[in-house]
Motif scaffolding. Structure first.
Motif, PDB file in Angstrom:
ATOM      1  N   ARG A  57       0.888  -1.207  -0.065  1.00  0.00           N
ATOM      2  CA  ARG A  57       0.040   0.177   0.139  1.00  0.00           C
ATOM      3  C   ARG A  57       0.993   1.292  -0.030  1.00  0.00           C
ATOM      4  O   ARG A  57       2.020   1.244   0.869  1.00  0.00           O
ATOM      5  N   LEU A  60       0.289   3.490   4.875  1.00  0.00           N
ATOM      6  CA  LEU A  60      -0.258   2.542   6.058  1.00  0.00           C
ATOM      7  C   LEU A  60       0.233   1.342   5.736  1.00  0.00           C
ATOM      8  O   LEU A  60      -0.432   0.090   5.915  1.00  0.00           O
ATOM      9  N   LEU A 132     -12.711   2.308   8.472  1.00  0.00           N
ATOM     10  CA  LEU A 132     -11.271   2.635   8.537  1.00  0.00           C
ATOM     11  C   LEU A 132     -11.054   3.959   9.483  1.00  0.00           C
ATOM     12  O   LEU A 132     -11.700   4.930   9.180  1.00  0.00           O
ATOM     13  N   GLY A 133     -10.315   3.708  10.340  1.00  0.00           N
ATOM     14  CA  GLY A 133     -10.171   4.903  11.198  1.00  0.00           C
ATOM     15  C   GLY A 133      -8.633   5.054  11.398  1.00  0.00           C
ATOM     16  O   GLY A 133      -7.666   4.409  11.273  1.00  0.00           O
ATOM     17  N   PHE A 147      -4.282  14.941  -1.016  1.00  0.00           N
ATOM     18  CA  PHE A 147      -3.709  13.401  -0.973  1.00  0.00           C
ATOM     19  C   PHE A 147      -2.464  13.364  -1.515  1.00  0.00           C
ATOM     20  O   PHE A 147      -1.620  12.960  -0.643  1.00  0.00           O
ATOM     21  N   HIS A 204     -15.390  10.690   8.756  1.00  0.00           N
ATOM     22  CA  HIS A 204     -16.550  11.437   7.909  1.00  0.00           C
ATOM     23  C   HIS A 204     -17.864  11.191   8.836  1.00  0.00           C
ATOM     24  O   HIS A 204     -18.045  10.514   9.608  1.00  0.00           O
ATOM     25  N   PHE A 320      -9.431  -3.097   2.403  1.00  0.00           N
ATOM     26  CA  PHE A 320     -10.498  -2.456   3.250  1.00  0.00           C
ATOM     27  C   PHE A 320     -10.755  -1.303   2.400  1.00  0.00           C
ATOM     28  O   PHE A 320      -9.948  -0.726   1.877  1.00  0.00           O
ATOM     29  N   LEU A 336     -14.107  14.961   0.307  1.00  0.00           N
ATOM     30  CA  LEU A 336     -12.792  13.993   0.564  1.00  0.00           C
ATOM     31  C   LEU A 336     -13.202  12.676   0.554  1.00  0.00           C
ATOM     32  O   LEU A 336     -12.552  11.799  -0.169  1.00  0.00           O
TER      33      LEU A 336
END
Ligand code: HEM
Length: 504
Positions: A57, A60, A132-133, A147, A204, A320, A336
């Protein structure tokens, strides 16, 4: 430890074969004196290793993961019809992935100034539901174009492959919208005592709807049931030296020892009528909802009770995706989120191929689609089922739901930075002198190698937030510069002196 477990399960060695199942003769194990192109075992072994790495990825990348369950602890059916939340006591299987941003696989978990991810994939009967946090409740920006720009400023310089804190602070001064999140990251909240002790936030604002078609707007939070704890800077630099994999090891060992990590799932709720009354943008991921404007409802808890058997298959290949939502929970309408709608598919198609949801760990309980073929795995590819929708042969049909809102909000957001939020963070969240100083020490450490004109701009930005914050930062940085005297050997290697393009 794992090696000895294996030996216990396998008291005598099994027969070795090639990947197509032919037994390998002992003479095939070494090449010496033979033409290895005639030795399919050697050929396959080298080739497989050489081609085994898929892209990581981009964000992360370093992570651990575990299996467990989600259990509903409160009746939330007035807010959502999602079956995963339908009754108290209901359990749903879960995969969690816990990850560290800004570092590559192999780097230390204690690398300073990083974000940490905590994501849950809930395998519900209505499809996979992914939340996802990150370990901070506000995001760096709200415009998805940032981004790329944000990541580039925090990544190593493309020419030298060396990280450059000048570009990091430069980005913040040019995009003050990211300052509040950076303050959180620099503070004790940026350095939890492992994943088990951290909270995480999907950030969000999601639209939930119930069986009667009434909508609510919610922000989810994962709150650690062990209580939030952080490392001091001294502790983290000491540990970084002897256990670079501490965050990963801590999760693995705690599960093996039966100390199952767990998080409460809470949601902050605004009703549709609250929404029309508030004087802030409730969809802005760079701002916190002011206290007193919302109610917090406990939904359930996540418990991780089983380590994975194969990191590559179950964690690396996990996909995810914030767009994996279920009936009763609609996409957040902010800009976003729209950026994320594109990015996760692209990243996962790039690293896993066009069928990521056919990889074991991503397979939902039930899926019937009209997609066919693509990169493996293709599984049975729906067998002889009709391959185009709206057909006369009983191919899969969509569901109908009278309660699903027919109209969704379409919002347009301002491009402003919440500096008042930064001031509140400095004075109310980092409330004690010690907390403030710790955050400023971290900022000063990072600033030591930052070019002077950028420091000046950074100080001006801090002054516009809070005079005391700016003055303390300047004093701490001056003091640090006086204190830090590099030993001769380090001075000789000082990147500033070696790099003619950089000056202090
Ligand atoms: C424009 C905004 C964003 C973009 C374009 C973006 C993009 C990405 C991409 C491409 C990945 C890698 C996906 C993969 O290959 O599996 C990723 C991972 C991740 N993102 Fe984002 N992201 C954004 C915002 C956010 C936000 C707001 C959060 C937190 C609320 C977040 C949390 C995460 C987490 C936790 C992961 C790691 C997931 C895992 O463990 O596999 N991202 N993001």
């Amino acid at each position: 430890m794992q090696l000895f477990d294996y030996k216990e399960k396998q008291p005598t060695p099994a027969l070795l074969t090639t990947s197509s199942g032919q037994p390998v003769h002992v003479s095939q194990m070494r090449v010496a004196g033979k033409n290895f192109l005639n030795n399919p075992f050697v050929f396959e072994s080298i080739k497989h290793e050489a081609m085994s790495k898929r892209p990581d990825r981009e964000v992360l990348a370093k992570a651990t993961g575990a299996h467990g369950y989600f259990e509903v602890t409160s009746d939330v059916t007035m807010y959502t019809k999602a079956k995963v939340f339908e009754k108290v006591g209901k359990r749903t299987p879960v995969l969690a992935r816990m990850a560290i941003s800004q570092i590559d696989v192999g780097a230390s978990d204690l690398y300073p100034v990083t974000g940490k991810g905590l994501s849950f994939k809930m395998y519900t009967e209505e499809g996979n539901f992914d939340l996802l946090g990150l370990n901070i409740p506000v995001y760096f920006y709200k415009d998805p174009i940032l981004f790329r720009d944000f990541l580039h400023s925090f990544r190593p310089n493309p020419k030298t492959n060396i990280r450059d804190p000048t570009s990091q602070l430069d980005f913040i001064t040019r995009n003050p919208v990211s300052l509040q999140t950076m303050l959180w990251v620099f503070s004790e909240f940026g350095l939890p005592r492992g994943f088990r002790h951290m909270n995480a936030f999907p950030m969000h604002t999601f639209e939930l709807y119930n069986n009667e078609g009434q909508s609510y707007f919610v922000k989810f939070s994962f709150i650690t049931e062990l209580g939030y704890k952080s490392f001091t800077l001294e502790e983290s630099s000491a540990i970084a030296e002897y256990d670079p994999d501490l965050f990963m090891r801590d999760i693995y060992n705690s599960i093996e020892n039966g100390n199952y990590p767990s998080w409460r799932l809470d949601m902050d709720v605004l009703s549709t009528s609250d929404l029309s009354k508030v004087n802030f943008d409730p969809f802005d991921v760079t701002r916190l909802w002011p206290n007193g404007t919302f109610t917090t409802v406990q939904v359930g808890r996540f418990v991780l009770n089983r380590n994975v058997d194969n990191h590559y298959a179950e964690v690396n290949q996990a996909a995810f995706n914030p767009t994996n939502l279920v009936p009763g929970i609609l996409e957040p309408p902010d800009e976003l989120f729209r950026g994320r709608v594109i990015a996760y598919h692209d990243s996962q198609n790039n690293r896993l191929g066009i069928n990521p949801n056919k990889i074991g760990v991503n397979c939902p309980f039930y899926a019937r689609t009209y997609n066919r073929k693509g990169t493996p795995p293709v599984l049975d590819d729906e067998g002889d089922a009709v391959s185009y929708p709206f057909n006369s042969f009983n191919g899969p049909v969509p569901y109908e739901d009278q309660s699903r809102p027919v109209r969704q909000l379409d919002i347009y957001q301002e491009n402003t930075a919440d500096l008042a939020g930064c001031k509140r963070f400095y004075n109310e969240v980092t409330a004690t002198d010690e907390q403030k100083q710790r955050m400023i020490d971290n900022m000063a450490n990072v600033s030591l190698r930052v070019e002077h004109s950028v420091i000046e701009r950074f100080v001006a930005l801090l002054e516009s937030v809070d005079e005391d914050l700016a003055a303390r930062y300047v004093n701490t940085l001056d003091e640090l510069k006086r204190r830090v005297t590099l030993p001769q050997v380090v001075e000789d290697l000082d990147p500033v002196k070696l790099n003619p393009y950089r000056k202090y």
